[in-house]
Motif scaffolding. Sequence first.
Motif, PDB file in Angstrom:
ATOM      1  N   GLY A   1     -14.843  61.200  27.472  1.00  0.00           N
ATOM      2  CA  GLY A   1     -14.348  59.853  27.773  1.00  0.00           C
ATOM      3  C   GLY A   1     -14.854  59.310  29.099  1.00  0.00           C
ATOM      4  O   GLY A   1     -14.713  58.127  29.379  1.00  0.00           O
ATOM      5  N   ASP A   2     -15.475  60.172  29.918  1.00  0.00           N
ATOM      6  CA  ASP A   2     -16.001  59.703  31.212  1.00  0.00           C
ATOM      7  C   ASP A   2     -17.301  58.920  31.018  1.00  0.00           C
ATOM      8  O   ASP A   2     -18.074  59.203  30.098  1.00  0.00           O
ATOM      9  CB  ASP A   2     -16.331  60.900  32.118  1.00  0.00           C
ATOM     10  N   THR A   3     -17.534  57.963  31.919  1.00  0.00           N
ATOM     11  CA  THR A   3     -18.854  57.339  32.020  1.00  0.00           C
ATOM     12  C   THR A   3     -19.374  57.615  33.426  1.00  0.00           C
ATOM     13  O   THR A   3     -18.744  57.204  34.407  1.00  0.00           O
ATOM     14  CB  THR A   3     -18.779  55.816  31.798  1.00  0.00           C
ATOM     15  N   VAL A   4     -20.471  58.353  33.496  1.00  0.00           N
ATOM     16  CA  VAL A   4     -21.049  58.676  34.796  1.00  0.00           C
ATOM     17  C   VAL A   4     -22.283  57.801  34.994  1.00  0.00           C
ATOM     18  O   VAL A   4     -23.227  57.868  34.211  1.00  0.00           O
ATOM     19  CB  VAL A   4     -21.457  60.166  34.870  1.00  0.00           C
ATOM     20  N   ALA A   5     -22.260  56.963  36.030  1.00  0.00           N
ATOM     21  CA  ALA A   5     -23.445  56.156  36.365  1.00  0.00           C
ATOM     22  C   ALA A   5     -24.277  56.954  37.365  1.00  0.00           C
ATOM     23  O   ALA A   5     -23.741  57.462  38.353  1.00  0.00           O
ATOM     24  CB  ALA A   5     -23.022  54.832  36.962  1.00  0.00           C
ATOM     25  N   ILE A   6     -25.562  57.083  37.075  1.00  0.00           N
ATOM     26  CA  ILE A   6     -26.455  57.799  37.996  1.00  0.00           C
ATOM     27  C   ILE A   6     -27.289  56.762  38.733  1.00  0.00           C
ATOM     28  O   ILE A   6     -28.037  56.001  38.122  1.00  0.00           O
ATOM     29  CB  ILE A   6     -27.366  58.781  37.230  1.00  0.00           C
ATOM     30  N   LEU A   7     -27.108  56.712  40.035  1.00  0.00           N
ATOM     31  CA  LEU A   7     -27.810  55.723  40.865  1.00  0.00           C
ATOM     32  C   LEU A   7     -28.682  56.436  41.882  1.00  0.00           C
ATOM     33  O   LEU A   7     -28.390  57.562  42.275  1.00  0.00           O
ATOM     34  CB  LEU A   7     -26.792  54.874  41.625  1.00  0.00           C
ATOM     35  N   GLY A   8     -29.698  55.758  42.326  1.00  0.00           N
ATOM     36  CA  GLY A   8     -30.559  56.324  43.369  1.00  0.00           C
ATOM     37  C   GLY A   8     -31.840  55.526  43.454  1.00  0.00           C
ATOM     38  O   GLY A   8     -32.172  54.774  42.527  1.00  0.00           O
ATOM     39  N   PRO A   9     -32.575  55.693  44.562  1.00  0.00           N
ATOM     40  CA  PRO A   9     -33.829  54.937  44.698  1.00  0.00           C
ATOM     41  C   PRO A   9     -34.895  55.437  43.726  1.00  0.00           C
ATOM     42  O   PRO A   9     -34.714  56.466  43.067  1.00  0.00           O
ATOM     43  CB  PRO A   9     -34.246  55.217  46.151  1.00  0.00           C
TER      44      PRO A   9
ATOM     45  N   ASP B   1     -24.032  42.519  29.165  1.00  0.00           N
ATOM     46  CA  ASP B   1     -22.560  42.588  29.120  1.00  0.00           C
ATOM     47  C   ASP B   1     -22.081  43.071  27.764  1.00  0.00           C
ATOM     48  O   ASP B   1     -21.216  43.939  27.660  1.00  0.00           O
ATOM     49  CB  ASP B   1     -21.977  41.196  29.385  1.00  0.00           C
ATOM     50  N   ASP B   2     -22.706  42.502  26.701  1.00  0.00           N
ATOM     51  CA  ASP B   2     -22.355  42.901  25.330  1.00  0.00           C
ATOM     52  C   ASP B   2     -22.572  44.392  25.155  1.00  0.00           C
ATOM     53  O   ASP B   2     -21.752  45.099  24.592  1.00  0.00           O
ATOM     54  CB  ASP B   2     -23.232  42.168  24.298  1.00  0.00           C
ATOM     55  N   MET B   3     -23.725  44.856  25.682  1.00  0.00           N
ATOM     56  CA  MET B   3     -24.087  46.254  25.459  1.00  0.00           C
ATOM     57  C   MET B   3     -23.067  47.192  26.097  1.00  0.00           C
ATOM     58  O   MET B   3     -22.668  48.184  25.494  1.00  0.00           O
ATOM     59  CB  MET B   3     -25.471  46.511  26.027  1.00  0.00           C
TER      60      MET B   3
ATOM     61  N   GLU C   1     -18.492  50.892  25.551  1.00  0.00           N
ATOM     62  CA  GLU C   1     -17.098  51.192  25.892  1.00  0.00           C
ATOM     63  C   GLU C   1     -16.236  51.288  24.639  1.00  0.00           C
ATOM     64  O   GLU C   1     -15.357  52.146  24.535  1.00  0.00           O
ATOM     65  CB  GLU C   1     -16.556  50.128  26.857  1.00  0.00           C
ATOM     66  N   ALA C   2     -16.494  50.400  23.660  1.00  0.00           N
ATOM     67  CA  ALA C   2     -15.718  50.430  22.414  1.00  0.00           C
ATOM     68  C   ALA C   2     -15.988  51.746  21.674  1.00  0.00           C
ATOM     69  O   ALA C   2     -15.051  52.378  21.163  1.00  0.00           O
ATOM     70  CB  ALA C   2     -16.100  49.241  21.537  1.00  0.00           C
ATOM     71  N   TYR C   3     -17.243  52.157  21.656  1.00  0.00           N
ATOM     72  CA  TYR C   3     -17.596  53.406  20.982  1.00  0.00           C
ATOM     73  C   TYR C   3     -16.900  54.585  21.663  1.00  0.00           C
ATOM     74  O   TYR C   3     -16.338  55.476  21.007  1.00  0.00           O
ATOM     75  CB  TYR C   3     -19.123  53.612  21.010  1.00  0.00           C
ATOM     76  N   GLN C   4     -16.922  54.521  22.990  1.00  0.00           N
ATOM     77  CA  GLN C   4     -16.342  55.600  23.766  1.00  0.00           C
ATOM     78  C   GLN C   4     -14.837  55.701  23.557  1.00  0.00           C
ATOM     79  O   GLN C   4     -14.281  56.785  23.436  1.00  0.00           O
ATOM     80  CB  GLN C   4     -16.630  55.292  25.233  1.00  0.00           C
ATOM     81  N   LYS C   5     -14.205  54.538  23.463  1.00  0.00           N
ATOM     82  CA  LYS C   5     -12.754  54.491  23.266  1.00  0.00           C
ATOM     83  C   LYS C   5     -12.396  55.142  21.928  1.00  0.00           C
ATOM     84  O   LYS C   5     -11.413  55.853  21.793  1.00  0.00           O
ATOM     85  CB  LYS C   5     -12.305  53.024  23.262  1.00  0.00           C
TER      86      LYS C   5
ATOM     87  N   LEU D   1     -23.353  46.949  40.586  1.00  0.00           N
ATOM     88  CA  LEU D   1     -22.158  46.262  40.071  1.00  0.00           C
ATOM     89  C   LEU D   1     -21.746  46.837  38.724  1.00  0.00           C
ATOM     90  O   LEU D   1     -20.563  47.049  38.455  1.00  0.00           O
ATOM     91  CB  LEU D   1     -22.435  44.754  39.944  1.00  0.00           C
ATOM     92  N   ALA D   2     -22.756  47.085  37.870  1.00  0.00           N
ATOM     93  CA  ALA D   2     -22.463  47.694  36.561  1.00  0.00           C
ATOM     94  C   ALA D   2     -21.818  49.056  36.769  1.00  0.00           C
ATOM     95  O   ALA D   2     -20.862  49.421  36.073  1.00  0.00           O
ATOM     96  CB  ALA D   2     -23.745  47.827  35.747  1.00  0.00           C
ATOM     97  N   ALA D   3     -22.325  49.799  37.739  1.00  0.00           N
ATOM     98  CA  ALA D   3     -21.768  51.130  38.015  1.00  0.00           C
ATOM     99  C   ALA D   3     -20.307  50.996  38.450  1.00  0.00           C
ATOM    100  O   ALA D   3     -19.435  51.726  37.988  1.00  0.00           O
ATOM    101  CB  ALA D   3     -22.595  51.819  39.087  1.00  0.00           C
ATOM    102  N   ARG D   4     -20.024  50.042  39.332  1.00  0.00           N
ATOM    103  CA  ARG D   4     -18.647  49.842  39.817  1.00  0.00           C
ATOM    104  C   ARG D   4     -17.706  49.459  38.681  1.00  0.00           C
ATOM    105  O   ARG D   4     -16.579  49.906  38.609  1.00  0.00           O
ATOM    106  CB  ARG D   4     -18.619  48.753  40.878  1.00  0.00           C
ATOM    107  N   HIS D   5     -18.218  48.588  37.789  1.00  0.00           N
ATOM    108  CA  HIS D   5     -17.335  48.037  36.754  1.00  0.00           C
ATOM    109  C   HIS D   5     -17.187  48.908  35.534  1.00  0.00           C
ATOM    110  O   HIS D   5     -16.149  48.935  34.901  1.00  0.00           O
ATOM    111  CB  HIS D   5     -17.837  46.646  36.316  1.00  0.00           C
ATOM    112  N   HIS D   6     -18.266  49.591  35.161  1.00  0.00           N
ATOM    113  CA  HIS D   6     -18.253  50.268  33.861  1.00  0.00           C
ATOM    114  C   HIS D   6     -18.183  51.785  33.949  1.00  0.00           C
ATOM    115  O   HIS D   6     -17.976  52.432  32.924  1.00  0.00           O
ATOM    116  CB  HIS D   6     -19.493  49.866  33.050  1.00  0.00           C
TER     117      HIS D   6
END
Lengths: 249, 277
Positions: A30-38, A173-175, A180-184, A198-203
């Motif tokens: 159920g987790d979503t991990v965003a991987i960020l970096g340069p 946004d749709d994607m 998220e719906a699939y994950q739920k 921003l996507a990382a913060r929100h999703h």
Amino acid sequence: MSEAIEVNRLEVQLGDYRAITDVSFSARPGDTVAILGPNGAGKTVLIKAILGLIPGAGGEVRLFGRPASEVPPEWIGYVPQVKTLDRSFPATTCDFVVSGKRRSWPGRITKREHEMASRVLAIVGAGHLCHKLLGWLSGGELERVYLARALVREPRLLLLDEPATGIDIVGEDDMYCYIEAYQKRTEAVVLMVTHDWLAARHHASQVLLLNRRVVSFGAPEVALTDESMRAAFGHVGHIHRPCPEARDA
Amino acid sequence: MLEVLSLGFMQRALAAGVVTALIAGYYGVFVVQRGMSFIGSGLAHAAFGGVALALLLGGEPLWIAVPFTVIIALLITWVRDRTTLSLDAVIGVFFATAMALGIIFISRIPTYTIDAFTYLFGSVLSVTWTDLWAVLAVGVIAAATLPLWGRWAYATIDREAALADRLPVRLDDYILSVLIAVTIVVAAKVVGIVLVSAFLVIPAASARLVSRRFLQMTIISLLLGAGTAVVGLFASYYLDAPSGATIILTQTAVFLVCLLGHALAGRLTRTPRSNSS
């Protein structure tokens, strides 16, 4: 609840270059991990190492309590950053999506498979593309179709490498909504490489800030601090301003 | 026309030509879609080295040319897999090497031999029973690989996805290269080393021009291969022209028709090829 992903002291050497070193983190269903970096931080390398695409990677990757190599491949859905498919290959979008379920190229598609592919394509906003030739899809359409191919196998782990590339802002946004719906519905765990803070913060439920090693890992508000951003990127944000080189030219 | 069919050499020529064309048409769809068209030409020249060695040592050329060409095919695949060299560069190295060895072997044969030239230009009308059995055996092997069609096609369109799904992609590369090598050697007797790669490329490329789906491309490639072999053989008999060359020119005519059909369907535009750049 047991861990869905456990990465312990992962390191990848590519020739003379140490791409990532000592990377450890874990995530639960159920987790979503965003991987960020340069650029060059090793984000794609990390995803590929988890998939077992990089031979000789050091450390340990466990998925759903097993060594990654022992997990059934159909448990994992993968959308690569660079779409390496041969677009001159004669195929319809529907063929491509069904291949994700079969893990083999379909000759004849059964009625049931066709319905299944159409349904998943419709979910990602690409229902009208089912009979379109793969070679004629736009970049954004291809991104959706890749997502459909990953989702059609109902994976327990979804690995997305910059999934919003080429998708317009509304589509993006749709994607995130589809994912998220699939994950739920399935409690799948999502690992998503992105450049979009921003996507990382929100999703995302967690953020892994990477710069060839883990800079920070945790909930977005914990991992994305000014200090960690400066450590990863050398600065904390980006403002649009006139480029001095262009002005002087 | 039926009288011709009562001739033993023509029956063997037809059987060998059609089965060879079917095998090459089948592997050809993978060769064309994987961008490996040069491998047919490369392995054909490698086969020349094998045939020359067989002529030097004496005995049935097939039994030496097959393992010789298979070893070259395995070396090409291994070097391609283990280095950053592109496939065409690796083929270029090995096919020149095998060809050079072939010339050295031929120069060591004390008496002049016409057999080497039979292999170079092909002689479908002098196909022996041994040749025909070899072609049929290779045909049975090709038929046995039909269950692998879906796996090979999956790795052909998206190699990384197939690797991520833990399919034996690298093993399949070796299997396919060995099968192509064996096909080339047995087909070389029929159409000649110089022209054999056309059997792998032209029917499959023609089929690609008029196909929307890969299964359709495979079936059309098989039909075009077999059809052009029959038409070409009869044409060569009645026109008294070399059979291998006549079959290839028949294939070229079909290719031009497919190209015309493709153009008329409005598809002769800049088609996207790869998304990898």
